[in-house]
Design a protein around this motif. Structure first.
Motif, PDB file in Angstrom:
ATOM      1  N   ASP A 428       0.862  -1.182   0.000  1.00 10.81           N
ATOM      2  CA  ASP A 428       0.000   0.000   0.000  1.00 10.81           C
ATOM      3  C   ASP A 428       0.894   1.226   0.000  1.00 10.81           C
ATOM      4  O   ASP A 428       2.096   1.148   0.328  1.00 10.81           O
ATOM      5  N   MET A 429       0.314   2.355  -0.374  1.00 11.76           N
ATOM      6  CA  MET A 429       1.068   3.609  -0.411  1.00 11.76           C
ATOM      7  C   MET A 429       0.192   4.737   0.102  1.00 11.76           C
ATOM      8  O   MET A 429      -1.029   4.711  -0.071  1.00 11.76           O
ATOM      9  N   GLU A 430       0.812   5.706   0.709  1.00 15.83           N
ATOM     10  CA  GLU A 430       0.092   6.868   1.251  1.00 15.83           C
ATOM     11  C   GLU A 430       0.740   8.139   0.732  1.00 15.83           C
ATOM     12  O   GLU A 430       1.960   8.216   0.544  1.00 15.83           O
ATOM     13  N   TRP A 431      -0.097   9.135   0.490  1.00 15.32           N
ATOM     14  CA  TRP A 431       0.387  10.462   0.105  1.00 15.32           C
ATOM     15  C   TRP A 431      -0.552  11.503   0.694  1.00 15.32           C
ATOM     16  O   TRP A 431      -1.688  11.220   1.065  1.00 15.32           O
ATOM     17  N   ARG A 432      -0.056  12.694   0.744  1.00 13.04           N
ATOM     18  CA  ARG A 432      -0.839  13.768   1.340  1.00 13.04           C
ATOM     19  C   ARG A 432      -1.922  14.218   0.367  1.00 13.04           C
ATOM     20  O   ARG A 432      -1.662  14.453  -0.810  1.00 13.04           O
ATOM     21  N   ALA A 433      -3.135  14.317   0.882  1.00 12.31           N
ATOM     22  CA  ALA A 433      -4.247  14.782   0.049  1.00 12.31           C
ATOM     23  C   ALA A 433      -4.022  16.242  -0.321  1.00 12.31           C
ATOM     24  O   ALA A 433      -3.768  17.089   0.535  1.00 12.31           O
ATOM     25  N   ILE A 446       5.533   4.092   1.722  1.00 17.59           N
ATOM     26  CA  ILE A 446       5.233   2.795   1.118  1.00 17.59           C
ATOM     27  C   ILE A 446       5.162   1.769   2.241  1.00 17.59           C
ATOM     28  O   ILE A 446       6.090   1.653   3.042  1.00 17.59           O
ATOM     29  N   GLN A 447       4.064   1.008   2.294  1.00 11.98           N
ATOM     30  CA  GLN A 447       3.887  -0.014   3.313  1.00 11.98           C
ATOM     31  C   GLN A 447       4.031  -1.389   2.680  1.00 11.98           C
ATOM     32  O   GLN A 447       3.354  -1.689   1.698  1.00 11.98           O
ATOM     33  N   LEU A 448       4.894  -2.199   3.249  1.00 12.15           N
ATOM     34  CA  LEU A 448       5.098  -3.578   2.821  1.00 12.15           C
ATOM     35  C   LEU A 448       4.875  -4.483   4.019  1.00 12.15           C
ATOM     36  O   LEU A 448       5.590  -4.364   5.035  1.00 12.15           O
ATOM     37  N   ALA A 449       3.888  -5.369   3.931  1.00  9.57           N
ATOM     38  CA  ALA A 449       3.516  -6.242   5.047  1.00  9.57           C
ATOM     39  C   ALA A 449       3.792  -7.694   4.693  1.00  9.57           C
ATOM     40  O   ALA A 449       3.391  -8.168   3.613  1.00  9.57           O
ATOM     41  N   VAL A 450       4.488  -8.390   5.564  1.00 12.97           N
ATOM     42  CA  VAL A 450       4.693  -9.832   5.467  1.00 12.97           C
ATOM     43  C   VAL A 450       4.165 -10.445   6.755  1.00 12.97           C
ATOM     44  O   VAL A 450       3.968  -9.726   7.751  1.00 12.97           O
ATOM     45  N   PRO A 451       3.899 -11.732   6.778  1.00 13.83           N
ATOM     46  CA  PRO A 451       3.372 -12.337   8.011  1.00 13.83           C
ATOM     47  C   PRO A 451       4.257 -12.027   9.217  1.00 13.83           C
ATOM     48  O   PRO A 451       5.433 -12.372   9.260  1.00 13.83           O
ATOM     49  N   GLY A 452       3.657 -11.327  10.178  1.00 10.66           N
ATOM     50  CA  GLY A 452       4.356 -11.019  11.429  1.00 10.66           C
ATOM     51  C   GLY A 452       5.095  -9.714  11.458  1.00 10.66           C
ATOM     52  O   GLY A 452       5.612  -9.327  12.517  1.00 10.66           O
ATOM     53  N   ALA A 453       5.170  -8.971  10.350  1.00 14.26           N
ATOM     54  CA  ALA A 453       5.936  -7.718  10.352  1.00 14.26           C
ATOM     55  C   ALA A 453       5.433  -6.790   9.258  1.00 14.26           C
ATOM     56  O   ALA A 453       4.877  -7.222   8.245  1.00 14.26           O
ATOM     57  N   VAL A 454       5.646  -5.477   9.484  1.00 15.77           N
ATOM     58  CA  VAL A 454       5.289  -4.448   8.515  1.00 15.77           C
ATOM     59  C   VAL A 454       6.466  -3.485   8.398  1.00 15.77           C
ATOM     60  O   VAL A 454       7.041  -3.059   9.407  1.00 15.77           O
ATOM     61  N   PHE A 455       6.812  -3.139   7.161  1.00 11.48           N
ATOM     62  CA  PHE A 455       7.902  -2.204   6.901  1.00 11.48           C
ATOM     63  C   PHE A 455       7.316  -0.948   6.249  1.00 11.48           C
ATOM     64  O   PHE A 455       6.595  -1.037   5.251  1.00 11.48           O
ATOM     65  N   LEU A 456       7.638   0.212   6.827  1.00  6.75           N
ATOM     66  CA  LEU A 456       7.150   1.492   6.324  1.00  6.75           C
ATOM     67  C   LEU A 456       8.334   2.267   5.767  1.00  6.75           C
ATOM     68  O   LEU A 456       9.230   2.674   6.517  1.00  6.75           O
TER      69      LEU A 456
END
Length: 937
Positions: A428-433, A446-456
């Protein structure tokens, strides 16, 4: 200076004299030279015209080639033929002159006599001047060949500029611009003089082409349009500078600030113009953004105080006018104390503040006047409240396993986790409106999620985001075939990613192994539509989750999470300022949950694919391989299949799919699914307000944008409330890209609102019945009414002092003394449909007899009912949403007659309608003319 165009006699029988006679404009005319021996050009033209009339194209080609060969001077003869060829004829898409020019170009190669080099030096300028006049006669197909054959660019530039000026003086603005572009004369002409008439005539595309490749002219065009957005701009004053320019009402309506601002922002991005040079447009957009933020925070409750404060401070920064406007809006939507706190924070002078704000400011302690009104980081907590745990999806990852990465050293651990073959990663990705003030959205996280952890991944850290190693990681990760990447609506994320890194535009991103759950969600909706026991397409709760008691509809990813996992996502932080650092804990939790929920949804769908009507291989639902940064024509193969086919009005409109929540059924005659008006949910752009009022009149759930609303509000409402956008003109191209495919429908704003409504009904296969007419309030879109009989209405109005005549009689004598003076249905036949609206009826006790208020807060507007009408009307209807009072009349019959061609009346309904009064709901307020279509005319 004589005019370029002569007023020659009318042409008869297909022949016409030369539009460019040998007169003052051509002092060295060809008539003063000896005519070449050989075939007479006039006789050649007559033979060609005879074959053209007989539609003998093969003979025409042979005769043309033969005639060109027999001309002693082909270049002279060609002009003679073209000047006397007839113009456009009815039933023919091309002209004889265009055909002759095409055949000449086919015959010309390899023949030295078709070059100016073989002509006498004194003859060349005369030919060029005649060809120059003929080039702007109106046949666009001949312009390029004439410029090439007669080398018109070699003429003196002063003479060329004068010729363009003559065209302009004759109000041939388009022809003048085209000739100037072909001869590369933009540097010798005044840009404003050439482009203003084009813009006023709704030919902005030609004005854009006029300045193409010239940055200084592009900037002047954009700043000129921006000046039209200032408060001092007057269209009437501008039109006085062009007194011979005739504008239609449609063209005049297009020159309004909202439409012009859209063009300014589009051209700023297209021409890479500094926004600081378009202060009027940027300032106006920020004004509109403030109003939208007020609506989202105070009316909808969809923005937290912290998020709202962040965006407000960013918008008003550097502008005293915007700060004053913020305080004025707070007085209207918030409280005087809030307004005073912001006024104190910005140290606004007393004479700029609304009434009462300065006095409130004086009562505040000094500690509240020097700090931002929202400053409570201690209240931000990682652990959600019990209410949040009960209502929303919860992130099943501890705080220590959510990693915020802003250095290359931290990125290594992320690479090891997400680049393993066979791993599943939520992306997923986030940006300012930007709320319309920013043309391109750049990814902040940028959000990257794997089982048990999330990297931002923090892309606001410039050293980290611009490092080649970071770009290399993102490119390789998206292209890794053996890593399953889960997203939702990834096309928008990838576009923002390309806007963030221009390198991805130069060398397009290759995306493989991507499963967009949006396509899976659409399949679930279609397979479960109308099936009992399946998940509903829209889940409605008892409140909005914030204690405000309003029903809320989930949509998008939140809806998918609710349908699959049981609880929706909390989207409060969606409109956060994602560029602010450090991020709040609430933002971090939201960002992590937004990516991790994709893993949970995928796991459930994979194990229970039969339950959700999905195939075993979810990747089979993906339309095909995607690539970010491709050219538009590469991303839309549908356009390739249409190449070569003639476009029609219908093919240019969006192919709008049926809303997902609508049931399917037999078509009312056109082979499509039947839709009840109540199941069609639309949002009408502010250019189609008349259409919106008609649709409400017909029972369609319709939201109508106000004049001050930006067009993007329609897209937000469409996504938030599962609505289809109805729009017109230029906004269609922008809005259709902001919603799912088939959720935007374009109409012709020049058509009448009634015809537009019929087009919408037929397009969506809406089955309109008499029960749908006036089943919804035209003023507020509410579909619930309270019935009040004549006796109760008279009693209430008497108690409130609205009836000055005698008090109503007792129940015993009511029927004897209060017979209607005239039957209220005396105007109708006995077999017409009766008024039985398909709406919700409020319980009898819902109206407070003392305050005349409904639970919604609306107050019944009894003062709008004429007392003299009471004896004639047996029943009144009050909208519980706005309090307007309606009663029966002839309006219902007029609507029935207006829409009889799309109305479905069953035979049983007609047979049983004997002596039953039809009804209409006629608003008694003075604002009815602005809230409902005038169907009585």
């Amino acid at each position: 200076m004589p005019s370029l165009f002569s007023s020659g006699a009318q042409v008869s029988r297909g022949a016409r004299p030369s539009i460019f006679p040998r007169g003052p404009l051509n002092p060295c005319s060809m008539s003063q030279t000896s005519q070449p021996e050989g075939v007479d050009p006039t006789a050649l033209r007559d033979r060609l015209f005879e074959l053209w009339t007989c539609k003998d194209l093969e003979g025409l080609r042979l005769e043309a080639a033969k005639g060109f060969s027999e001309l002693d001077e082909p270049l002279v003869g060609l002009l003679e033929v073209l000047e006397s060829c007839p113009g456009p004829q009815k039933g023919k898409s091309s002209t004889l002159g265009q055909f002759v020019m095409g055949e000449f170009l086919r015959w010309r190669p390899g023949r030295p006599r078709t070059s100016l080099e073989g002509l006498a030096a004194e003859l060349v300028p005369r030919l060029q001047r005649r060809a120059l006049g003929l080039a702007c006669e109106g046949q666009a197909a001949c312009l390029e060949p004439l410029l090439d054959i007669y080398q018109l660019g070699s003429l003196d530039r002063t003479e060329l500029v004068e010729h363009v000026g003559r065209l302009w003086d004759r109000c041939a603005y388009r022809e003048a611009a085209v000739l100037a572009m072909k001869l590369d004369l933009q540097a010798d002409l005044e840009m404003e003089k050439m482009c203003v008439p084009l813009v006023l005539l709704d030919k902005l595309a030609m004005a854009e082409a006029y300045v193409r490749g010239r940055p200084h002219l592009q900037e002047r065009l954009v700043t000129m349009l921006d000046s039209w957005c200032s408060q001092q701009f007057s269209l009437d004053q501008l039109r006085k500078q062009y007194p011979r320019l005739c504008l239609s009402k449609h063209q005049t309506d297009l020159i309004q600030p909202k439409m012009v601002i859209k063009h300014v922002f589009r051209l700023m991005e297209k021409f890479n113009v500094d926004p600081a040079k378009c202060s009027n447009s940027v300032h106006k957009r920020k004004f509109d953004s403030l109003r939208f933020l007020m609506f989202m925070h105070f009316r909808e409750g969809k923005m937290s105080e912290e998020n709202w404060s962040d965006h407000v401070q960013a918008i008003v920064e550097g502008s005293v006018e915007l700060k004053v406007h913020l305080v004025e809006l707070l007085v209207r939507h918030g409280t005087s104390q809030q307004a005073a706190e912001w006024a104190g924070y910005y140290s606004l002078p007393k004479n700029r503040l609304p009434f009462g704000v300065w006095d409130t400011l004086q009562t505040l302690p000094p500690s509240q006047t020097g700090l931002p009104p929202v400053c409570c980081p201690s209240l931000d907590s990682w652990e959600p409240s019990p209410h949040h745990r009960q209502c929303y999806y919860q992130l099943p990852v501890a705080r220590g396993n959510v990693h915020f990465l802003s250095t290359l050293e931290q990125l290594e651990s992320c690479q090891q986790a997400v680049m393993q073959a066979g791993v599943v990663v939520g992306v997923d990705m986030e940006w300012r409106a930007g709320f319309g003030t920013v043309s391109q959205q750049r990814v902040a996280l940028i959000q990257l999620a794997v089982p048990g952890a999330v990297f931002l991944l923090d892309l606001c850290a410039s050293a980290f985001s611009q490092d080649p190693q970071t770009l290399h990681f993102v490119r390789e990760f998206l292209a890794h075939k053996n890593v399953l990447k889960l997203g939702y609506g990834m096309s928008g994320d990838l576009r923002s990613l390309v806007a963030t890194w221009p390198e991805f535009s130069e060398e397009p991103l290759k995306v493989e192994g991507m499963l967009d759950l949006l396509h899976v969600h659409q399949k679930i909706q279609m397979s479960r539509r109308g099936c009992e026991g399946g998940p509903r397409s829209v889940e409605v709760g008892d409140g909005d989750g914030h204690g405000r008691g309003r029903a809320s509809s989930e949509k998008g990813l939140s809806l998918l999470v609710q349908q699959v996992l049981g609880r929706p996502l909390d989207k409060q932080e969606q409109l956060s300022n994602w560029e602010r650092r450090p991020l709040r804990l609430g933002q971090l939790r939201y960002a992590a949950a937004d990516a991790y929920c994709l893993l949970d949804v995928h796991s459930v769908l994979k194990e229970n694919h039969v339950r959700f009507g999905l195939p075993t291989d979810l990747l089979s639902l993906v339309p095909g391989p995607s690539a970010a940064g491709k050219k538009k024509e590469e991303r839309t193969p549908r356009d390739k299949s249409r190449k070569g086919r003639k476009k029609t009005k219908d093919s240019e409109q969006a192919s709008v799919a049926e809303p997902l929540s609508q049931p399917r059924g037999p078509s009312p005659g056109e082979g499509g699914p039947v839709v009840a008006p109540q199941n069609l949910r639309v949002v009408c752009d502010n250019m189609l307000q008349g259409l919106g009022r008609y649709l409400r009149c017909l029972g369609v759930n319709t939201v109508i944008l106000e004049n001050v609303d930006d067009h993007k509000v329609a897209a937000k409402l469409a996504r938030a409330e599962d609505r289809v956008i109805l729009t017109s003109g230029q906004p269609y191209q922008t809005l259709k890209s902001q919603v799912a495919e088939g959720r935007c429908f374009a109409l012709d704003c020049s058509e009448k609102a009634r015809d537009q409504a019929v087009q919408v009904l037929r397009h969506f296969h809406v089955r309109l019945t008499p029960q749908d007419i006036f089943s919804r309030c035209q003023a507020c879109n509410n579909d619930e009414y309270l019935r009040l009989p004549q006796k109760t209405m008279t009693t209430l109005m008497t108690e409130k002092g609205l009836v000055l005549e005698q008090a109503p009689p007792s129940a015993e004598v009511w029927d004897d003394h209060y017979e209607p003076l005239l039957p209220y249905n005396s105007w109708r036949g006995p077999e017409a449909p009766s008024f039985t609206p398909r709406c919700r009826w409020a319980p009898e006790g819902s109206l407070d007899g003392q305050t005349l208020a409904f639970p919604s807060g609306a107050v019944a507007q009894l003062d709008t009912v004429p007392p003299g009408l009471l004896p004639r009307i047996p029943e009144f209807f009050i909208c519980t949403g706005c309090g307007k009072v309606f009663w029966e009349g002839t309006h219902f019959d007029r609507v029935l007659s207006q829409f009889d061609d799309v109305l479905h009346i069953s035979e049983d309904a007609v047979a049983t309608a004997t002596n039953i009064a039809t009804a209409t709901l006629i608003s008694t307020t003075n604002t009815a003319a602005t809230t409902a279509p005038d169907l009585r005319t």
